[in-house]
Design an enzyme around this catalytic site. Structure first.
Site, mmCIF file in Angstrom:
data_model
loop_
_atom_site.group_PDB
_atom_site.id
_atom_site.type_symbol
_atom_site.label_atom_id
_atom_site.label_comp_id
_atom_site.label_asym_id
_atom_site.label_seq_id
_atom_site.Cartn_x
_atom_site.Cartn_y
_atom_site.Cartn_z
ATOM 1 N N CYS A 116 0.808 -1.228 0.000
ATOM 2 C CA CYS A 116 0.000 0.000 0.000
ATOM 3 C C CYS A 116 0.839 1.275 0.000
ATOM 4 C CB CYS A 116 -0.964 0.008 1.181
ATOM 5 S SG CYS A 116 -2.262 -1.220 0.987
ATOM 6 N N HIS A 256 -3.266 7.452 2.723
ATOM 7 C CA HIS A 256 -3.714 6.161 2.192
ATOM 8 C C HIS A 256 -5.071 5.790 2.792
ATOM 9 C CE1 HIS A 256 -3.825 2.124 0.819
ATOM 10 N NE2 HIS A 256 -3.662 1.595 2.017
ATOM 11 N N ASN A 286 -10.211 0.298 -0.114
ATOM 12 C CA ASN A 286 -8.750 0.375 -0.192
ATOM 13 C C ASN A 286 -8.296 -0.123 -1.562
ATOM 14 O OD1 ASN A 286 -6.002 0.068 0.037
ATOM 15 N ND2 ASN A 286 -6.054 -0.970 2.018
HETATM 16 O O1 UT7 Z 1 -3.751 -0.982 3.405
HETATM 17 C C1 UT7 Z 1 -2.834 -1.886 3.948
HETATM 18 C C2 UT7 Z 1 -2.892 -1.946 5.391
HETATM 19 N N1 UT7 Z 1 -4.133 -2.537 5.857
HETATM 20 C C3 UT7 Z 1 -4.752 -1.922 6.831
HETATM 21 O O2 UT7 Z 1 -4.362 -0.832 7.221
HETATM 22 C C4 UT7 Z 1 -5.913 -2.627 7.501
HETATM 23 C C5 UT7 Z 1 -5.787 -2.506 8.992
HETATM 24 N N2 UT7 Z 1 -6.809 -3.197 9.732
HETATM 25 C C6 UT7 Z 1 -8.111 -2.777 9.751
HETATM 26 O O3 UT7 Z 1 -8.482 -1.847 9.081
HETATM 27 C C7 UT7 Z 1 -9.048 -3.457 10.716
HETATM 28 O O4 UT7 Z 1 -8.321 -4.253 11.610
HETATM 29 C C8 UT7 Z 1 -10.147 -4.326 10.038
HETATM 30 C C9 UT7 Z 1 -11.129 -3.429 9.330
HETATM 31 C C10 UT7 Z 1 -9.505 -5.298 9.069
HETATM 32 C C11 UT7 Z 1 -10.915 -5.105 11.111
HETATM 33 O O5 UT7 Z 1 -11.443 -4.208 12.066
HETATM 34 P P1 UT7 Z 1 -11.224 -4.450 13.625
HETATM 35 O O6 UT7 Z 1 -11.939 -3.401 14.325
HETATM 36 O O7 UT7 Z 1 -9.746 -4.571 13.878
HETATM 37 O O8 UT7 Z 1 -11.949 -5.810 13.853
HETATM 38 P P2 UT7 Z 1 -11.373 -7.166 14.468
HETATM 39 O O9 UT7 Z 1 -10.521 -7.875 13.492
HETATM 40 O O10 UT7 Z 1 -10.823 -6.883 15.823
HETATM 41 O O11 UT7 Z 1 -12.723 -7.967 14.657
HETATM 42 C C12 UT7 Z 1 -13.742 -7.547 15.590
HETATM 43 C C13 UT7 Z 1 -14.908 -8.512 15.483
HETATM 44 C C14 UT7 Z 1 -14.515 -9.975 15.494
HETATM 45 O O12 UT7 Z 1 -15.508 -10.706 16.175
HETATM 46 P P3 UT7 Z 1 -15.335 -11.131 17.699
HETATM 47 O O13 UT7 Z 1 -14.088 -11.952 17.764
HETATM 48 O O14 UT7 Z 1 -15.214 -9.843 18.469
HETATM 49 O O15 UT7 Z 1 -16.581 -11.897 17.983
HETATM 50 C C15 UT7 Z 1 -14.485 -10.363 14.044
HETATM 51 O O16 UT7 Z 1 -14.705 -11.742 13.847
HETATM 52 O O17 UT7 Z 1 -15.561 -8.314 14.208
HETATM 53 C C16 UT7 Z 1 -15.622 -9.557 13.500
HETATM 54 N N3 UT7 Z 1 -15.520 -9.272 12.082
HETATM 55 C C17 UT7 Z 1 -16.566 -8.928 11.328
HETATM 56 N N4 UT7 Z 1 -17.865 -8.781 11.608
HETATM 57 C C18 UT7 Z 1 -18.690 -8.405 10.614
HETATM 58 C C19 UT7 Z 1 -14.422 -9.287 11.298
HETATM 59 N N5 UT7 Z 1 -14.730 -8.952 10.037
HETATM 60 C C20 UT7 Z 1 -16.065 -8.738 10.027
HETATM 61 C C21 UT7 Z 1 -16.965 -8.352 9.021
HETATM 62 N N6 UT7 Z 1 -18.264 -8.200 9.364
HETATM 63 N N7 UT7 Z 1 -16.582 -8.121 7.754
#
Ligand code: UT7
Length: 334
Positions: A116, A256, A286
Site C-alpha cells: 500500500c 492512504h 482500499n
Molecule cells: O492498506 C494496507 C494496510 N491494511 C490496513 O491498514 C488494515 C488494517 N486493519 C483494519 O483496518 C481493521 O483491523 C479491520 C477493518 C480489518 C478489522 O477491524 P477491527 O476493528 O480490527 O476488527 P477485528 O478484526 O478486531 O474484529 C472484531 C470482530 C470480530 O468478532 P469477535 O471476535 O469480536 O466476535 C471479528 O470476527 O468483528 C468480526 N468481524 C466482522 N464482523 C462483521 C471481522 N470482520 C467482520 C466483518 N463483518 N466483515
C-alpha cells in the site's frame, strides 16, 4: 540559479463501473453495512469485472485521462512507473505494456512494489529522477486490481479492498514548488501479518496451493491496524516538525485510504481540522497503490498553487512514510 524541484503538474484517474456495495456483500459473507461502515468507513468499492483484463487496463485508462486533460504528447514522456501489488503477470513489467499502449514510445518503464506504500515510494523515485535533472517528464501510475487476489468468502478482507488507478506527471519546477521533504520507512516484521503465501519463489503455485486458497491476500487486521495507526501518525507529525509546519500551515492531508479510523488517528495527531483531510474511502475502499492519486484526482479542484500537502501511507511489508509537497498549479487555469 534556482534549484530544480519535482512538481506534480497533471493528474488523471480511472475506476471500473461495477459497484460492489455493502448491501451486496451482506449476501455474500456474514457481515453487515453497519459493521463495515463503523469499523472502516467504506460503503462501496469498484471491481474490474471484464474478463482477461488486468491492472494494465486500469493504468492505461488513468494515464489516458491525464494525457487528455493536460493535453500532453505521450512521445514526450521519458519514463513510466507503475506502482502496483497486482501486476498483470509475475514476469513482464506492467509498465512496459502500459507505456506502449498509451503511445509513450520514447519512454522506458518498470513496476514498483511496496504494497500500500507503492505510490508514495514511487513519488520519491519519480521526484529523484526530476531533481537530478536526468529526466523531464516522469509518469507515475498507481494501479491495482485487488479483486484478483481477494477471497470473496473471507469477510475480513473482501469488505476492504477495491480496484482502481490514478496517474500523476512529475516535471521540473524552479519556483520552489513540488516535493519538499520525505520520511520513508520499512520493517520486515510486517511480512507475517499481511501477505500472499503462495505464487512467489518460496512457495510456487501448485495444485496444493490452489486447493488451500494460498493465492489470496491474508491479513491479521488487528495487528496491521495497530502498526498503521502509530507509524503513520509518527511520520506525519515528524515531517511537520522538521519543516516547521503547524496545523494552520498544512492545507491538506492526503493519506492512504485503508481505514477511516487510521486516517482519523493520523489527522488528530497532526491537530488538523477535518475539513483538511481528503477522504474518498466510502466510495472505493482500499485500492492499495491507487488511493493517493485517486484522492488528488477527485479533489483536484480544491488544490491550489502553493498549498502545503502532507501525504502519508502505510502498507504490507511493513512499509510506510510521509511526504511534504507544495502543490504547483490551480486546476481551473490548467
Ligand atoms: O492498506 C494496507 C494496510 N491494511 C490496513 O491498514 C488494515 C488494517 N486493519 C483494519 O483496518 C481493521 O483491523 C479491520 C477493518 C480489518 C478489522 O477491524 P477491527 O476493528 O480490527 O476488527 P477485528 O478484526 O478486531 O474484529 C472484531 C470482530 C470480530 O468478532 P469477535 O471476535 O469480536 O466476535 C471479528 O470476527 O468483528 C468480526 N468481524 C466482522 N464482523 C462483521 C471481522 N470482520 C467482520 C466483518 N463483518 N466483515
Amino acid at each position: 540559479m534556482n534549484k530544480v524541484s519535482a512538481a506534480i503538474t497533471a493528474v488523471g484517474a480511472y475506476v471500473p463501473d461495477f459497484v460492489l456495495s455493502n448491501q451486496v456483500l451482506e449476501t455474500m459473507v456474514d457481515t453487515n453495512d453497519e459493521w463495515i461502515t463503523t469499523r472502516t468507513g467504506i460503503k462501496e468499492r469498484r471491481l474490474l469485472k471484464e474478463p482477461n483484463k488486468g491492472t494494465s487496463h486500469l493504468a492505461i485508462k488513468a494515464a489516458e485521462n491525464l494525457i487528455d486533460k493536460a493535453n500532453i504528447d505521450p512521445k514526450d514522456i521519458d519514463l513510466v512507473i507503475v506502482a502496483t501489488a497486482t501486476p498483470d503477470m509475475p514476469v513482464a513489467a506492467t509498465a512496459v505494456f502500459v507505456a506502449s499502449e498509451i503511445g509513450a514510445t520514447n519512454a522506458f518503464g518498470y513496476d514498483l512494489q511496496a504494497a500500500c506504500s507503492s505510490f508514495l515510494y514511487g513519488m520519491s523515485t519519480a521526484a529523484s529522477y526530476i531533481e537530478s535533472g536526468r529526466y523531464k517528464k516522469v509518469l507515475l501510475i498507481g494501479a491495482d486490481k485487488m479483486s484478483s487476489i481477494i477471497d470473496y468468502e473471507d469477510r475480513t478482507t473482501c469488505i476492504i479492498f477495491g480496484d482502481g488507478a490514478g496517474a500523476v506527471l512529475f516535471e521540473p519546477n524552479t519556483e520552489g514548488l513540488g516535493v519538499q521533504d520525505e520520511i520513508l520507512r520499512s520493517d520486515g516484521i510486517g511480512r507475517e501479518f499481511l501477505k500472499i503465501d503462495a505464487g512467489g519463489s518460496i512457495l510456487p503455485a501448485s495444485e496444493e496451493t490452489v486447493k488451500n486458497k494460498q493465492h489470496f491476500v491474508r491479513q491479521d487486521g488487528k495487528t496491521v491496524f495497530k502498526y498503521a495507526v502509530s507509524n503513520m501518525a509518527d511520520v506525519s507529525e515528524q515531517i511537520m516538525k522538521r519543516n516547521n509546519l503547524n496545523n494552520e500551515d498544512v492545507s491538506w492531508l492526503i493519506a492512504h485510504q485503508a481505514n477511516k479510523r487510521i486516517i482519523d488517528a493520523t489527522s488528530r495527531r497532526m491537530k488538523l481540522d477535518d475539513s483538511k483531510v481528503l477522504m474518498n474511502i466510502e466510495r472505493y475502499g482500499n485500492t492499495t497503490s491507487a488511493t493517493l492519486p485517486l484522492l488528488m484526482s477527485d479533489f483536484e479542484n480544491k488544490l491550489k498553487k502553493g498549498d502545503n500537502i502532507i501525504f502519508a501511507a502505510f502498507g504490507g511489508g511493513f512499509t510506510w512514510g510521509s511526504m511534504y509537497l507544495k502543490w504547483a498549479y490551480d486546476s481551473n487555469s490548467n
